[in-house]
Design an enzyme around this catalytic site. Structure first.
Site, mmCIF file in Angstrom:
data_model
loop_
_atom_site.group_PDB
_atom_site.id
_atom_site.type_symbol
_atom_site.label_atom_id
_atom_site.label_comp_id
_atom_site.label_asym_id
_atom_site.label_seq_id
_atom_site.Cartn_x
_atom_site.Cartn_y
_atom_site.Cartn_z
ATOM 1 N N ARG A 175 -0.090 1.780 -2.823
ATOM 2 C CA ARG A 175 0.095 1.930 -4.266
ATOM 3 C C ARG A 175 1.517 1.459 -4.606
ATOM 4 O O ARG A 175 2.472 1.757 -3.867
ATOM 5 C CB ARG A 175 -0.065 3.397 -4.694
ATOM 6 N N GLU A 183 0.076 -2.276 -13.201
ATOM 7 C CA GLU A 183 -0.986 -3.274 -12.961
ATOM 8 C C GLU A 183 -1.835 -3.427 -14.209
ATOM 9 O O GLU A 183 -2.126 -2.408 -14.859
ATOM 10 C CB GLU A 183 -1.861 -2.829 -11.786
ATOM 11 N N HIS A 208 -4.280 -6.721 -6.581
ATOM 12 C CA HIS A 208 -4.929 -5.491 -6.086
ATOM 13 C C HIS A 208 -6.364 -5.785 -5.609
ATOM 14 O O HIS A 208 -7.339 -5.334 -6.212
ATOM 15 C CB HIS A 208 -4.932 -4.395 -7.162
HETATM 16 C C1 DGY Z 1 -8.869 2.334 -3.471
HETATM 17 O O1 DGY Z 1 -10.030 2.471 -3.106
HETATM 18 O O2 DGY Z 1 -8.113 3.278 -3.623
HETATM 19 C C2 DGY Z 1 -8.456 0.952 -3.778
HETATM 20 O O3 DGY Z 1 -7.097 0.813 -3.942
HETATM 21 C C3 DGY Z 1 -9.182 0.514 -5.019
HETATM 22 O O4 DGY Z 1 -9.193 -0.840 -5.047
#
Ligand code: DGY
Length: 324
Positions: free
Chosen positions: A240, A269, A288
Site C-alpha cells: 500500500r 490512487e 495498482h
Molecule cells: C488487494 O487484494 O488488497 C489488492 O491490493 C487489490 O488489488
C-alpha cells in the site's frame, strides 16, 4: 419471492457469471460510487443493503452509519484498509476478503518490478519505441543483475513468502525477511533468514514491501529508513502506498543513494498527474495491478461472491477477516 431474499449492493462491477449467482439468490443493485453518475444510486441503496460486495472504495464510519441493515461486507481484495474495522466490529457486521487466490499473481507483479527496475526494462523499451536505438548501447544504459543479489522482504505473509520463493529458489538470491516474528516455511528453510528490520535495510540490495496497511505500518518507510539502505539499493512496493512517505522516497532517489524504485501502489490512487514519481527517470510506476490478471480477478470475484452468499445465509464464509 422467497422470504430469504436479501438486499445486496454491488459497489464495484462483478463478472456477469458472479452477478448472476447473486441475482439468483437476492435482490441486487449495482452502483459504483466512484462513478459520478452512479453515486446517487449507491447512496439510495445503502440504507436497505444487507450485503455489500466490491472493492477500492472506502467503507468508512460515515458510509456504515447510512447502512443500518447491513449484515455482511465482502471485499474483492485481500487488503482491508478501505474498511472501518472498529465500526464493523461495533455493529457486529461480518467482513470477508479474498486471501490466497491472489498470492502467486501478486508475487509475480512484485518480481516483475524487481526485474524492471534492476534491468531498466521500461526505460530501455521506451528507448527502442522512441527510435533512439541507433547503435550498440553503452555502459550508461547497462542494468544490474538480479540473480545472486540479496532480497529483503518486509512482511512475510503469503505474498512475502511467494516472493521469497521466486527469489531464493528461482534466482539464487539470499533472502532476508522481517515480520512480527519468525515464520516456519518448510520449503524455504535454509533459504531465508529472519532479520531485524534495520539490519535488513542495511544488508539488502533490493528491499520489497509486502505488509498490510495498519496504524503500525502507515509511513513506516521514511527518511531514516531510506538512509539505512545500501548505496545503490533498489526499493519495491507492492503493498500500500501509505506505508511509504513519498517525499522521503524522492529525497532518497535524488539526494540520497537509492538507485531505483518500482511502485505498484501510491499514497493517492490513481497517481495524481503532478506527482513527481510519475515521470521520475528511475521510478517504474504501475497502476495498482498486483492481482490484475484475468484468471486471478475472476478467482477473487468468485471467492468474494461465495463469501457473501454464505454470510447472508448464516453459514461460514470461506475467509472472514478477524475483527477481534
Ligand atoms: C488487494 O487484494 O488488497 C489488492 O491490493 C487489490 O488489488
Amino acid at each position: 419471492m422467497s422470504e430469504k431474499r436479501k438486499q445486496v449492493l454491488v459497489f464495484r462491477e462483478l463478472p456477469a457469471d458472479q452477478l448472476a449467482r447473486l441475482q439468483d439468490a437476492h435482490d441486487v443493485t449495482v452502483a459504483n460510487p466512484r462513478l459520478p453518475e452512479q453515486k446517487a444510486a449507491f447512496e439510495a441503496a445503502l440504507p436497505r443493503a444487507q450485503g455489500l460486495i466490491g472493492a477500492s472504495y472506502p467503507i468508512d464510519e460515515a458510509v456504515l452509519q447510512r447502512a443500518g441493515r447491513l449484515e455482511a461486507v465482502s471485499s474483492m481484495s485481500v487488503g482491508v484498509d478501505n474498511y472501518s474495522l472498529a465500526a464493523l466490529r461495533s455493529r457486529g457486521i461480518v467482513l470477508c476478503h479474498t486471501p490466497g487466490v491472489l498470492t502467486e499473481t501478486t508475487a509475480d507483479t512484485l518480481f516483475a518490478l524487481i526485474m524492471a527496475t534492476s534491468r531498466r526494462i521500461v526505460e530501455l523499451a521506451n528507448l527502442v519505441c522512441e527510435g533512439h536505438w541507433t547503435d550498440h548501447i553503452g555502459e550508461d544504459l547497462f542494468g544490474w543483475d538480479v540473480h545472486g543479489k540479496t532480497l529483503g522482504v518486509l512482511g512475510f505473509g503469503r505474498i512475502g513468502q511467494a516472493l521469497a520463493r521466486r527469489a531464493a529458489l528461482g534466482f539464487g538470491m539470499p533472502v532476508l525477511y522481517h515480520s512480527r516474528r519468525p515464520v516456519d516455511v518448510p520449503d524455504l528453510a535454509g533459504h531465508v533468514h529472519y532479520t531485524a528490520r534495520d539490519e535488513l535495510l542495511e544488508r539488502a540490495d533490493i528491499v520489497a514491501i509486502v505488509l498490510p496497511l495498519t496504524d503500525e505500518t502507515r509511513g513506516l518507510m521514511g527518511s531514516r529508513e531510506f538512509a539505512l539502505m545500501k548505496p545503490g539499493a533498489i526499493f519495491v512496493n507492492g503493498a500500500r502506498g501509505a506505508i511509504v512517505q513519498e517525499p522521503a522516497l524522492l529525497d532518497a532517489l535524488d539526494v540520497g543513494t537509492l538507485r531505483a524504485a518500482g511502485l505498484d501502489v501510491f499514497a493517492t490512487e490513481p497517481l495524481p498527474l503532478d506527482s513527481p514519481l510519475r515521470t521520475h527517470p528511475r521510478v517504474t510506476c504501475l497502476p495498482h495491478i498486483g492481482s490484475a490478471t484475468h484468471e486471478t480477478r475472476q478467482a477473487m470475484a468468485e471467492m468474494a461472491t461465495s463469501n457473501l452468499l454464505l454470510a447472508l445465509a448464516g453459514e461460514q464464509p470461506l475467509a472472514v477477516y478477524p475483527l477481534g
